[in-house]
Design a protein around this motif. Structure first.
Motif, PDB file in Angstrom:
ATOM      1  N   SER A  87      -5.265 -13.811  -7.377  1.00 10.13           N
ATOM      2  CA  SER A  87      -6.329 -15.271  -6.849  1.00 10.13           C
ATOM      3  C   SER A  87      -5.786 -16.204  -7.871  1.00 10.13           C
ATOM      4  O   SER A  87      -5.642 -15.677  -8.522  1.00 10.13           O
ATOM      5  CB  SER A  87      -7.551 -14.337  -6.297  1.00 10.13           C
ATOM      6  OG  SER A  87      -7.214 -13.011  -5.018  1.00 10.13           O
ATOM      7  N   SER A 125     -15.527 -14.562  -3.465  1.00 10.56           N
ATOM      8  CA  SER A 125     -15.279 -13.319  -4.409  1.00 10.56           C
ATOM      9  C   SER A 125     -14.206 -12.764  -4.176  1.00 10.56           C
ATOM     10  O   SER A 125     -13.041 -12.696  -2.684  1.00 10.56           O
ATOM     11  CB  SER A 125     -15.952 -12.153  -3.999  1.00 10.56           C
ATOM     12  OG  SER A 125     -15.807 -10.611  -4.254  1.00 10.56           O
ATOM     13  N   ALA A 185     -10.968  -5.677   1.297  1.00 13.12           N
ATOM     14  CA  ALA A 185     -10.561  -5.257   0.271  1.00 13.12           C
ATOM     15  C   ALA A 185      -9.158  -4.877   0.187  1.00 13.12           C
ATOM     16  O   ALA A 185      -8.368  -4.089   1.235  1.00 13.12           O
ATOM     17  CB  ALA A 185     -11.623  -3.759   0.478  1.00 13.12           C
ATOM     18  N   SER A 220      -4.442 -11.041   1.801  1.00 13.76           N
ATOM     19  CA  SER A 220      -2.831 -10.779   1.091  1.00 13.76           C
ATOM     20  C   SER A 220      -2.577 -12.092   1.659  1.00 13.76           C
ATOM     21  O   SER A 220      -2.051 -12.241   2.941  1.00 13.76           O
ATOM     22  CB  SER A 220      -2.567 -10.213   0.802  1.00 13.76           C
ATOM     23  OG  SER A 220      -3.496  -8.106   0.270  1.00 13.76           O
ATOM     24  N   GLY A 243      -9.619 -11.102  -5.305  1.00 11.84           N
ATOM     25  CA  GLY A 243      -9.199  -9.331  -6.042  1.00 11.84           C
ATOM     26  C   GLY A 243      -8.078  -9.472  -6.381  1.00 11.84           C
ATOM     27  O   GLY A 243      -7.942 -10.982  -7.057  1.00 11.84           O
ATOM     28  N   ASP A 244      -7.429  -9.122  -6.998  1.00  9.22           N
ATOM     29  CA  ASP A 244      -6.645  -9.635  -7.870  1.00  9.22           C
ATOM     30  C   ASP A 244      -4.931 -10.122  -7.575  1.00  9.22           C
ATOM     31  O   ASP A 244      -4.789 -10.839  -6.000  1.00  9.22           O
ATOM     32  CB  ASP A 244      -5.272  -7.713  -7.685  1.00  9.22           C
ATOM     33  CG  ASP A 244      -4.045  -8.122  -9.289  1.00  9.22           C
ATOM     34  OD1 ASP A 244      -4.608  -9.107 -10.017  1.00  9.22           O
ATOM     35  OD2 ASP A 244      -3.310  -7.367  -8.981  1.00  9.22           O
ATOM     36  N   ARG A 291     -12.443 -10.107  -9.053  1.00 10.18           N
ATOM     37  CA  ARG A 291     -13.417  -8.587  -8.605  1.00 10.18           C
ATOM     38  C   ARG A 291     -12.315  -7.882  -9.661  1.00 10.18           C
ATOM     39  O   ARG A 291     -12.471  -7.068 -10.497  1.00 10.18           O
ATOM     40  CB  ARG A 291     -13.488  -8.304  -7.497  1.00 10.18           C
ATOM     41  CG  ARG A 291     -14.252  -8.655  -6.425  1.00 10.18           C
ATOM     42  CD  ARG A 291     -14.543  -8.237  -5.109  1.00 10.18           C
ATOM     43  NE  ARG A 291     -13.091  -7.531  -4.316  1.00 10.18           N
ATOM     44  CZ  ARG A 291     -12.429  -8.698  -3.842  1.00 10.18           C
ATOM     45  NH1 ARG A 291     -13.368  -9.537  -3.011  1.00 10.18           N
ATOM     46  NH2 ARG A 291     -11.756  -8.595  -2.904  1.00 10.18           N
ATOM     47  N   GLU A 292     -10.702  -8.045  -9.653  1.00 12.23           N
ATOM     48  CA  GLU A 292     -10.386  -7.169 -10.411  1.00 12.23           C
ATOM     49  C   GLU A 292      -8.729  -8.055 -10.608  1.00 12.23           C
ATOM     50  O   GLU A 292      -8.582  -9.375 -10.349  1.00 12.23           O
ATOM     51  CB  GLU A 292      -9.817  -5.794  -9.117  1.00 12.23           C
ATOM     52  CG  GLU A 292      -8.977  -6.358  -8.437  1.00 12.23           C
ATOM     53  CD  GLU A 292      -9.147  -5.254  -7.430  1.00 12.23           C
ATOM     54  OE1 GLU A 292      -9.721  -4.272  -7.783  1.00 12.23           O
ATOM     55  OE2 GLU A 292      -8.751  -5.223  -6.051  1.00 12.23           O
ATOM     56  N   SER A 303      -6.396  -6.731  -1.173  1.00 11.19           N
ATOM     57  CA  SER A 303      -6.243  -7.887  -1.231  1.00 11.19           C
ATOM     58  C   SER A 303      -5.795  -8.070  -2.256  1.00 11.19           C
ATOM     59  O   SER A 303      -6.490  -8.261  -3.114  1.00 11.19           O
ATOM     60  CB  SER A 303      -6.168  -8.853  -0.167  1.00 11.19           C
ATOM     61  OG  SER A 303      -7.707  -9.482  -0.609  1.00 11.19           O
ATOM     62  N   THR A 304      -4.340  -9.049  -2.160  1.00 12.30           N
ATOM     63  CA  THR A 304      -3.821  -9.521  -4.052  1.00 12.30           C
ATOM     64  C   THR A 304      -3.771 -10.976  -3.082  1.00 12.30           C
ATOM     65  O   THR A 304      -3.347 -11.335  -2.030  1.00 12.30           O
ATOM     66  CB  THR A 304      -3.352  -8.880  -3.938  1.00 12.30           C
ATOM     67  OG1 THR A 304      -1.629  -8.203  -3.250  1.00 12.30           O
ATOM     68  CG2 THR A 304      -3.612  -7.259  -4.717  1.00 12.30           C
ATOM     69  N   SER A 326     -12.108 -12.039   0.371  1.00 11.69           N
ATOM     70  CA  SER A 326     -11.335 -11.499   0.758  1.00 11.69           C
ATOM     71  C   SER A 326     -11.684  -9.879   1.433  1.00 11.69           C
ATOM     72  O   SER A 326     -12.793  -9.331   0.453  1.00 11.69           O
ATOM     73  CB  SER A 326     -10.645 -12.213  -1.100  1.00 11.69           C
ATOM     74  OG  SER A 326     -10.173 -10.831  -1.789  1.00 11.69           O
TER      75      SER A 326
END
Length: 377
Positions: A90, A85, A61, A43, A87-88, A108-109, A63-64, A59
């Motif tokens: 980014s 790849s 798992a 993060s 996460g949120d 991813r999300e 992490s933002t 990144s």
């Protein structure tokens, strides 16, 4: 001390210093030519890529707020997975070249942002994939290429924003469900842009697009320039002041199409519903205007219609003030109204046949002239 011992110590120190020097040089060389300074960011970390890299940036798992900057000259080529790849929340800024096997970049999300002035490629999947229901943003003036499956970009189900300001996107784009926005001012999209379900907005002022599908719900469309080579489908409220469209099929809804410029090469068609079409100024329709059942209105205030105007069933209204109509006006069944306002012989020289069809029709002429030997009003 023995002279030979001193010599031995001196030699040992010499080679020790040489080994240290080589070690330091190798470390410095490794740092100077490292492609990406962090491969597993957590993060709030920012990754910078400057050289050639074959290992993915993934990144951790959960992490933002991870940032990735691929500078000009940076090359990420990953053979077995996404090249990046994240996460949120980014952010990726790409001015280099990114190639991934399954996809070039995977978000991813959550909600993320991508700015692309370089090149992004997915070998067996999309160039860019946004998963989840976040509100994502993509701005591109570079190159995005999709692989197997035909998609260059796939968004999730959030309220997504696409801005194309140049470059080339090779493949289809799916914006998914949600209230999506697309703005194309330059560049080329070789595939179809599908905006999906939701109240979507589309604006085009330049560039080219193969086809547009706006999907369900009450969508808005503005075209000021550029080219849609094939069909514009599913729109609901559309304004066209310039540019070129192959054909328009607005399908089922109470559609509105206002055209004051530009050209539709073939037909303008609306589906069942109470539709309103207005042609004015320099708008050109190469084919027919067709409305289906419903209480429909077609107004011609200027421009040119080379095909027929087909009103179909319902109590319809046709208004003609100015402009050129080169083929027949067919009002269809039911009780229709036809109004001429300030129509002079300059506009009426084409003398289209106006056929009121079955039903009780009303003709109103306000300061107008119209002559046709086969008129059946």
């Amino acid at each position: 001390m023995d002279q030979s011992l001193l010599s031995s110590v001196a030699v040992t120190r010499k080679y020790s210093l040489l080994a240290v020097s080589i070690s330091v040089a190798l470390i410095a060389s490794s740092q100077a030519y490292a492609a990406c300074d962090i491969l597993t960011p957590s993060s709030n970390q920012t990754v910078t890529c400057d050289g050639a890299e074959s290992t993915a940036v993934i990144s951790t798992a959960g992490s933002t707020s991870v940032g990735v900057m691929v500078n000009s000259g940076g090359q990420l080529t990953v053979a077995s997975e996404p090249a990046i790849s994240l996460g949120d929340n980014s952010t990726v800024n790409n001015a280099g070249e990114i190639t991934g096997q399954s996809t070039g970049i995977l978000f991813r999300e959550g909600s993320s942002q991508l700015s692309n002035t370089g090149a992004i490629t997915g070998v067996s999947g999309p160039g860019v994939l946004f998963e989840g229901s976040g509100n994502n943003q993509l701005t591109s003036s570079g190159i995005i290429t999709g692989g197997t499956g035909g998609y260059a970009v796939i968004f999730g189900s959030g309220n997504d924003t696409l801005s194309v300001t140049g470059g080339t996107i090779t493949g289809n784009i799916n914006q998914g469900a949600g209230a999506d926005t697309a703005n194309i001012s330059a560049g080329t999209i070789t595939g179809t842009l599908a905006q999906g379900n939701g109240i979507d907005d589309f604006v085009m002022s330049g560039g080219s697009l193969s086809a547009l599908q706006q999907g369900d719900n009450r969508d808005t469309f503005l075209m000021e320039g550029g080219t849609i080579d094939g069909a514009f489908e599913d729109g609901d409220v559309a304004d066209m002041t310039g540019g070129t469209i192959g054909r328009v099929d607005m399908k089922l809804d109470n559609n509105i199409f206002n055209m004051s410029g530009g050209e539709i090469i073939n037909n303008l068609v609306t589906g069942f519903g109470n539709d309103t079409i207005t042609i004015s100024n320099n708008g050109i329709i190469g084919g027919n205007i067709s409305v289906s059942g419903g209480t429909d209105s077609v107004t011609v205030k200027g421009g040119t219609i080379n095909g027929e105007i087909r009103m179909s069933n319902g109590n319809d209204l046709f208004q003609w003030e100015k402009g050129t109509i080169r083929s027949s006006v067919l009002m269809g069944a039911d009780n229709d109204a036809i109004e001429f306002t300030n129509l002079d012989l300059t506009s009426a020289t084409t003398s289209p046949l106006i056929d009121g069809g079955t039903g009780t029709d009303i003709l109103t002429m306000n300061n107008s002239q119209y002559v046709h030997r086969d008129a059946t009003i």
